[in-house]
Every structure is written in C-alpha cells, then in structure tokens.
Design an enzyme around this catalytic site. Structure first.
Site, PDB file in Angstrom:
ATOM      1  N   ASP A   1       0.155  -7.634   1.121  1.00 35.81           N
ATOM      2  CA  ASP A   1       0.625  -6.277   1.407  1.00 35.81           C
ATOM      3  C   ASP A   1       2.151  -6.194   1.442  1.00 35.81           C
ATOM      4  O   ASP A   1       2.741  -5.467   2.238  1.00 35.81           O
ATOM      5  CB  ASP A   1       0.035  -5.756   2.717  1.00 35.81           C
ATOM      6  CG  ASP A   1       0.074  -4.236   2.803  1.00 35.81           C
ATOM      7  OD1 ASP A   1       0.265  -3.578   1.762  1.00 35.81           O
ATOM      8  OD2 ASP A   1      -0.064  -3.688   3.922  1.00 35.81           O
TER       9      ASP A   1
ATOM     10  N   SER B   1       4.718   2.346   7.822  1.00 38.34           N
ATOM     11  CA  SER B   1       4.353   1.213   6.969  1.00 38.34           C
ATOM     12  C   SER B   1       5.538   0.746   6.137  1.00 38.34           C
ATOM     13  O   SER B   1       6.193   1.548   5.465  1.00 38.34           O
ATOM     14  CB  SER B   1       3.203   1.611   6.040  1.00 38.34           C
ATOM     15  OG  SER B   1       2.033   1.890   6.772  1.00 38.34           O
TER      16      SER B   1
ATOM     17  N   HIS C   1       0.810  -1.223   0.000  1.00 42.05           N
ATOM     18  CA  HIS C   1       0.000   0.000   0.000  1.00 42.05           C
ATOM     19  C   HIS C   1       0.846   1.278   0.000  1.00 42.05           C
ATOM     20  O   HIS C   1       0.325   2.365  -0.209  1.00 42.05           O
ATOM     21  CB  HIS C   1      -0.989   0.008   1.175  1.00 42.05           C
ATOM     22  CG  HIS C   1      -0.369   0.212   2.523  1.00 42.05           C
ATOM     23  ND1 HIS C   1      -0.104  -0.814   3.405  1.00 42.05           N
ATOM     24  CD2 HIS C   1       0.031   1.334   3.163  1.00 42.05           C
ATOM     25  CE1 HIS C   1       0.417  -0.334   4.509  1.00 42.05           C
ATOM     26  NE2 HIS C   1       0.509   0.976   4.390  1.00 42.05           N
TER      27      HIS C   1
END
Length: 418
Positions: A193, A272, A162
């Site tokens: 992911d 992230s 993402h």
C-alpha cells in the site's frame, strides 16, 4: 414764585440766580403745567465740595489671580481630562462590544506550554506542515483525494497505493500554502500500500525520517493530512500498539499485509498517505487505514483505532520504486494453514518451499511456528505481515515446536522473484 418745599433752593451760579438761564422755572410747582405732558424734569444733584469720587472697578478688567483660583485650575483640568478619557474609553468599549466591562485579569507571563517551543507539539507541527501535501488523482469514477509527504528535495512524494489506484497516471498536489503543482505516478506497490509520485517543482523541503523499530507503546505521535478535504489538519495521540498485523484490500483487488503501528490519533478518510510523526517531528509511519463501527456501505469515521505502515518498511519500498520502478516482496518460503487450536498457540506449517529460506533453516511441514523475533504467532496473517516488515536479507529468530520439542533457528529472509 419761590422754590417749592422739598426741593433745594438754587445755589450761586446755578439756575435762579444771576447769570442763570431765564427759562428756568420751578416746573414741578407750575400751576399751569399739564400733568399728562411728557415733560422731563431734571433735578440737579448736590456735589460735596472737596470730596473725591468713589473709585469704580471694571469687572471685565484682568486682575491678579488669587491662591484659590490657582488651586482650582489644575483640579478643573484633571476633572475635564478624566471625563474626556472616560467618554472615549466608553465609546471604544461599546464599539468593541464590551459595553465598558473589563474582562479577565491582569496580563501574566504565559505558561511554558503556550510558548510553542520547537520541541512542543505546536513546534513540531509548524516544522512538518510545509512538507505535507494533499494528493488528488483523476479517474473514470471521479477524483480520489488523500495525503502525502515530500521525501526528496527534487519532488518525490510518498502516499498510499489506494489513493492513486485506478488513476490515469497523472495527479496534482496542493501544498500547505495553497499552491498547486502537477505530478506523475512513478510507481506503486499494492501489497504494501505504498506509492510514489513526482512533483514538478524543485527546492522542496523533505521530511526527516525516524526509526519505526525504535518506537515504544505510549510514545506521543501526530497525524497530519487532509481528512475529509480539510487540509493541514493535525491530530495528536500515542502509539497504542506495535506490530498490529493488518490484512486489507477491496473485494477483487490485491490483499495488503503489514505489521502496523496502531495509534489513537484521530484519522479519517483523506488522511491516507499522510505522515505519522514522533515527538521530534520525524516521520515514523504512513497513515493507511482505520477501523470503525459501521454497517456495510456506511461511511467509516474515527473511533481511535488508526493504523500506519512502519516508515522503515515504507522507505525501503520507496527506494525500490524510485530505483527500479517496483518493490521487492520479502518472503520466508513457507505457508501456514491456520492456528493449531491447542494450548501454546502457534501456526502449523502447511507448505515449505524447497531450497527456500525456511527450508534452508531446517523448518519442515508440520512444524508449529510459535514466535518470530519474540513476536507470538496466532493467525496466518501474522506470519505474512511480520515477515514483510523486514527487508530481504534480514535474519530473524524463529521459535518453533516439532512434536513435543521446542527449538530455535535463524532464518535469512529473501526477496520474492516476482
């Protein structure tokens, strides 16, 4: 006129005697003398015959110092030195803002935790930071920014899907020393992911990988990354839970499933893709998502609930992407329609694929899956997320109920033919 009373008579050889000056007179007794005249009167002194004049000492002449003077010299020198040192110390103290006040006690040996041994958290952070990068990806909507870490010496970097999703295929990374390098996207797997990018630089220091299956609740961990663009941020916490099944994804996008490592290390937007490392500095997870108490549309922040993809799963996906450009998806060949709602829990199978792993292990529609490898099943996401944690070909134990009978079987998981 004879000598006046009160003044001595002339002596032999002096004035007033034979051979004396004819101009000598008793001027003080002269009746015709003008008292206002500036006349200088010289009165000769009487010198005693045979006496020596009194010796006169020159006060400016150097003399031999006395004992008292010898003792005073070092005392005065010490006083002057002390005064000068005090004045200089005060001047430096004032310049430094201390105004002459001495703060703190005497220096002492620092405690063991302050010596930053290699196995300390500070030592671990120092060792891992050079391998952590900030990832920037340009897209039509602007620039996406996250974190990543070097997986190979020739420049492969692991990050979240993402972080790079929606990008143009080109990216850049910023290293912990502030230098930058261009990068390209090698491949990505939206459902796990995980994405891999390649940095145009050699001689990089890859991280050391740990074993996420060996983690235990309570183990210390560090989260490293660039939350809110604050590069090289390190936060500490513990493993709060294991195999915490997650279902995530943006509306209209792919749904991501994984059995996550839960931690209370502070993680925010920008973390992230960054590494979660254990107490030995080995990467055990990829920080991916957080939970936060915010209303829809508001910016989420850390409340101590962060989740990371287990590194064993991330490594497998990364190797697939580097080797083939895409990742394999692990499946069990069955679908559950939801919790049973009865005592004992479990997931009732709504579909079993013919000749699939579940069918080959003897599972049937209507069977209730209770546990996989000892992990209780309570939600449909549990089955999907936990199965994808394992590599294709792994054998897992399945405890299930058929009617009133409890049974066990072994299922060899397979890769989805996508």
């Amino acid at each position: 006129m004879g000598p006046s009373a009160g003044w001595p008579a002339p002596v032999a050889g002096g004035p007033g005697t034979a051979g004396a000056s004819p101009w000598w007179s008793d001027a003080l007794a002269d009746p015709w003398r003008d008292p206002a005249a500036p006349t200088a009167v010289v009165v000769p002194g009487v010198v005693a015959v045979g006496s020596e004049p009194e010796p006169v000492t020159d006060p400016d002449a150097p003399g031999r110092p006395t004992l008292r003077q010898l003792l005073l010299i070092p005392v005065i020198t010490a006083l002057l030195a002390g005064t000068l040192g005090g004045a200089l110390g005060y001047a430096f103290a004032v310049r430094g803002g201390a105004a002459g006040v001495v703060l703190g006690g005497a220096p002492a040996e620092p405690p063991a935790l302050a010596q930053r041994k290699p196995e300390s958290l500070a030592g671990v952070a120092e060792r891992v930071l050079p391998s952590v990068v900030t990832v920037r990806v340009s897209s039509l909507g602007g620039t996406s920014e996250g974190s990543g870490f070097v997986a190979t010496a020739d420049g492969h970097v692991i990050t979240n899907d993402h972080v790079v999703a929606g990008g143009s295929g080109k990216a850049s990374v910023v290293f912990n020393d502030g230098s930058t390098a261009p990068a390209t996207i090698v491949g990505q797997d939206p459902e796990s992911d995980i994405a891999v990018i390649k940095v145009s630089r050699s001689g990089l220091r890859p991280v050391e990988f740990g074993d996420s299956d060996a983690l235990a609740v309570g183990d210390p961990v560090l989260a490293i990354g660039s939350p809110l663009s604050l590069a090289n941020t390190v936060t500490a916490g513990i493993v709060s839970a294991l195999d915490r099944t997650m279902q995530a994804g943006e509306p209209g996008g792919p749904i991501r499933y994984y059995a996550a490592i839960q931690t209370d290390a502070a993680v925010n937007h920008g973390n992230s893709g960054g590494p979660l490392v254990d107490g030995a500095g080995r990467v055990v997870g990829v920080n991916s998502t957080i939970k936060s108490l915010v209303a829809e549309g508001q910016e989420a922040g850390n409340i101590g609930l962060a989740f990371a993809i287990p590194i064993n799963q991330a490594k497998r996906v990364t190797q697939d992407i580097i080797g083939t450009g895409k990742a394999r998806r692990t499946v069990i060949g069955a679908r559950a329609d939801g919790p049973t709602g009865v005592a004992g829990g479990g997931l009732r199978l709504a579909e079993v694929a013919p000749s699939g792993p579940a069918d080959s292990a003897g599972l049937k529609v209507g069977d209730v899956i209770l546990k996989i490898n000892g992990r209780p099943m309570t939600e449909p996401t549990d089955l999907t997320a936990l199965v994808r944690k394992f590599a294709p070909g792994s054998v897992v134990s399945v405890e299930f109920r058929r009617g009133s009978d409890r049974q066990n079987t072994s299922v060899t998981l397979a890769a989805d033919a996508k």
